[in-house]
Design an enzyme around this catalytic site. Structure first.
Site, PDB file in Angstrom:
ATOM      1  N   ARG A  47      -7.323  -7.048   3.843  1.00 35.01           N
ATOM      2  CA  ARG A  47      -6.354  -7.549   2.866  1.00 35.01           C
ATOM      3  C   ARG A  47      -4.945  -7.261   3.358  1.00 35.01           C
ATOM      4  O   ARG A  47      -4.645  -6.129   3.730  1.00 35.01           O
ATOM      5  CB  ARG A  47      -6.586  -6.878   1.510  1.00 35.01           C
ATOM      6  N   LYS A  58      -1.140 -28.447  -4.981  1.00 35.96           N
ATOM      7  CA  LYS A  58      -2.382 -28.294  -5.758  1.00 35.96           C
ATOM      8  C   LYS A  58      -3.117 -27.024  -5.319  1.00 35.96           C
ATOM      9  O   LYS A  58      -4.103 -27.068  -4.585  1.00 35.96           O
ATOM     10  CB  LYS A  58      -3.259 -29.553  -5.592  1.00 35.96           C
ATOM     11  N   TYR A  92      -6.761 -27.383  -3.264  1.00 39.41           N
ATOM     12  CA  TYR A  92      -7.992 -28.087  -3.586  1.00 39.41           C
ATOM     13  C   TYR A  92      -7.706 -29.533  -3.956  1.00 39.41           C
ATOM     14  O   TYR A  92      -6.554 -29.925  -4.154  1.00 39.41           O
ATOM     15  CB  TYR A  92      -8.756 -27.377  -4.711  1.00 39.41           C
ATOM     16  N   LEU A 111       2.198 -31.649 -11.133  1.00 41.83           N
ATOM     17  CA  LEU A 111       1.370 -32.186 -10.052  1.00 41.83           C
ATOM     18  C   LEU A 111       1.572 -33.704  -9.995  1.00 41.83           C
ATOM     19  O   LEU A 111       1.618 -34.367 -11.035  1.00 41.83           O
ATOM     20  CB  LEU A 111      -0.115 -31.870 -10.293  1.00 41.83           C
ATOM     21  N   GLU A 142       2.988 -30.907 -18.379  1.00 45.77           N
ATOM     22  CA  GLU A 142       1.717 -31.635 -18.203  1.00 45.77           C
ATOM     23  C   GLU A 142       0.624 -30.909 -18.963  1.00 45.77           C
ATOM     24  O   GLU A 142       0.861 -29.867 -19.570  1.00 45.77           O
ATOM     25  CB  GLU A 142       1.377 -31.763 -16.711  1.00 45.77           C
ATOM     26  N   ARG A 163      -2.519 -36.300  -0.494  1.00 50.90           N
ATOM     27  CA  ARG A 163      -1.946 -35.160  -1.231  1.00 50.90           C
ATOM     28  C   ARG A 163      -2.436 -33.837  -0.640  1.00 50.90           C
ATOM     29  O   ARG A 163      -1.688 -32.864  -0.588  1.00 50.90           O
ATOM     30  CB  ARG A 163      -2.279 -35.251  -2.722  1.00 50.90           C
TER      31      ARG A 163
HETATM   32  N1  PDD Z   1      -6.767 -31.635 -12.115  1.00 49.71           N
HETATM   33  N2  PDD Z   1      -1.870 -31.965 -13.452  1.00 49.71           N
HETATM   34  C1  PDD Z   1      -2.638 -30.883 -13.195  1.00 49.71           C
HETATM   35  C2  PDD Z   1      -2.078 -29.541 -13.508  1.00 49.71           C
HETATM   36  C3  PDD Z   1      -3.932 -31.039 -12.665  1.00 49.71           C
HETATM   37  O1  PDD Z   1      -4.680 -29.960 -12.406  1.00 49.71           O
HETATM   38  C4  PDD Z   1      -4.424 -32.336 -12.414  1.00 49.71           C
HETATM   39  C5  PDD Z   1      -5.789 -32.573 -11.822  1.00 49.71           C
HETATM   40  C6  PDD Z   1      -3.598 -33.440 -12.712  1.00 49.71           C
HETATM   41  C7  PDD Z   1      -4.045 -34.861 -12.462  1.00 49.71           C
HETATM   42  O2  PDD Z   1      -4.070 -35.161 -11.086  1.00 49.71           O
HETATM   43  P1  PDD Z   1      -5.093 -36.237 -10.506  1.00 49.71           P
HETATM   44  O3  PDD Z   1      -4.862 -37.486 -11.255  1.00 49.71           O
HETATM   45  O4  PDD Z   1      -4.714 -36.346  -9.093  1.00 49.71           O
HETATM   46  O5  PDD Z   1      -6.481 -35.697 -10.725  1.00 49.71           O
HETATM   47  C8  PDD Z   1      -2.331 -33.212 -13.213  1.00 49.71           C
HETATM   48  C9  PDD Z   1      -8.082 -31.734 -11.503  1.00 49.71           C
HETATM   49  C10 PDD Z   1      -8.814 -32.962 -11.913  1.00 49.71           C
HETATM   50  C11 PDD Z   1      -8.862 -30.461 -11.750  1.00 49.71           C
HETATM   51  O6  PDD Z   1      -8.234 -29.412 -11.633  1.00 49.71           O
HETATM   52  O7  PDD Z   1     -10.057 -30.496 -12.009  1.00 49.71           O
END
Ligand code: PDD
Length: 287
Positions: A101, A151, A33, A207, A183, A52
């Site tokens: 499945r 992601k 996503y 990420l 993170e 990405r």
């Molecule tokens: N989340 N680390 C994780 C685990 C994340 O899920 C996200 C983003 C980030 C920041 O990445 P970016 O700057 O590209 O948004 C870091 C999104 C916003 C979400 O899951 O809603």
């Protein structure tokens, strides 16, 4: 009010949008996503998110059902159809619905990927009260899988982390592995000590945030010192300030870690400045 969403080539009212019960996103979390923010009705950092997405798909051998030009057009159409001035576009691509499945991946020639996009209207996203107050985080163990650079939609543990934080009266959790902060549950984590911005280096452990890349570039341009290295929760508790970055919250000050107030317990000067610079630059380069 019902939204117009996008599913596999069609724009539909959300209540008419359907996905198979055999979709591998639903059964196996076999999907990726992206979340792109919208300010002034325009997309922030779209090329970064698109790049990405391609990488995530490639790492998982998943077919991309759309070209990047089509993807931009779909994002823009949804923003227009839903009258979004400030908010988010959520995009998900899964390995499709093979009709049963099975752990083995289906043949992509027979099972096309599923693609879904929808908007989230968030007036006041940029002028967030949380950013003025700062957020409180707890630390939790990082027990996610080892490819956090992809992601994927496997978000159960980050959701559990968010619930642990809520239960503790806090806003979010920072995850810790082998003693070092990886993170936040949905954001990248930073501390500031003696004017220096410290954040974990890129690897498969975190990420590769699109907001992180932009903020580190802007920090360097503003002559701020940046160090990409591991840090512990103890070091974070002794920091002058802390913050997180994400597409959905931009630069978000952190004012408390595991009950310890940072500095005077209010958003730090560097976090506040970076938020301003990031928002200003993002609005200029939005498409
Ligand atoms: N989340 N680390 C994780 C685990 C994340 O899920 C996200 C983003 C980030 C920041 O990445 P970016 O700057 O590209 O948004 C870091 C999104 C916003 C979400 O899951 O809603």
């Amino acid at each position: 009010m019902s939204r117009i969403v996008y599913v596999n080539g069609e724009y539909l009212p959300e209540e008419d949008a359907k996905i198979s019960i055999f979709d591998r996103g639903f059964l196996m979390a076999d999907g990726v996503y992206e979340v792109t923010s919208i300010l002034d009705g325009k997309l922030i950092d779209f090329p970064g998110h698109a790049k990405r997405l391609e990488r995530s798909l490639g790492e998982l051998d998943m077919a991309n059902p759309v070209t990047m030009d089509e993807l931009l057009a779909i994002h823009r159409a949804l923003v227009a159809k839903n009258d979004i001035v400030e908010g988010l576009v959520y995009l998900q691509i899964t390995r499709g619905a093979p009709g049963d499945r099975d752990f083995a991946f289906p043949d992509p020639a027979e099972t096309p990927s599923t693609i879904v996009l929808f908007t989230q209207n968030k007036p006041g996203l940029a002028d967030s009260p949380a950013a003025k107050k700062g957020t409180k985080v707890i630390s939790i163990e990082d027990i996610r899988w080892g490819r956090r650079d992809i992601k994927t939609v496997q978000l159960l543990y980050p959701s559990m982390g968010k619930m642990m934080a809520k239960k503790a009266g806090c806003d979010d959790a920072w995850m810790v592995e082998d003693g070092f902060v990886t993170e936040g549950t949905s954001n990248n984590a930073y501390i500031v000590k003696g004017g220096k911005i410290i954040t974990r280096e890129l690897s498969t452990d975190i990420l590769h945030g699109i907001t992180r890349a932009a903020v580190l570039r802007l920090a360097a341009e503003a002559q701020m010192e940046v160090e990409e290295r591991n840090f512990t929760i103890d070091e974070a508790k002794q920091a002058d300030e802390a913050f997180t970055t994400s597409a959905s919250a931009f630069v978000m000050p952190v004012v408390e870690i595991d009950g310890v107030a940072l500095g005077d317990g209010t958003p730090g000067a560097i976090a506040k400045r970076l938020r301003e610079i990031y928002l200003e630059e993002s609005r200029k380069t939005a498409i």
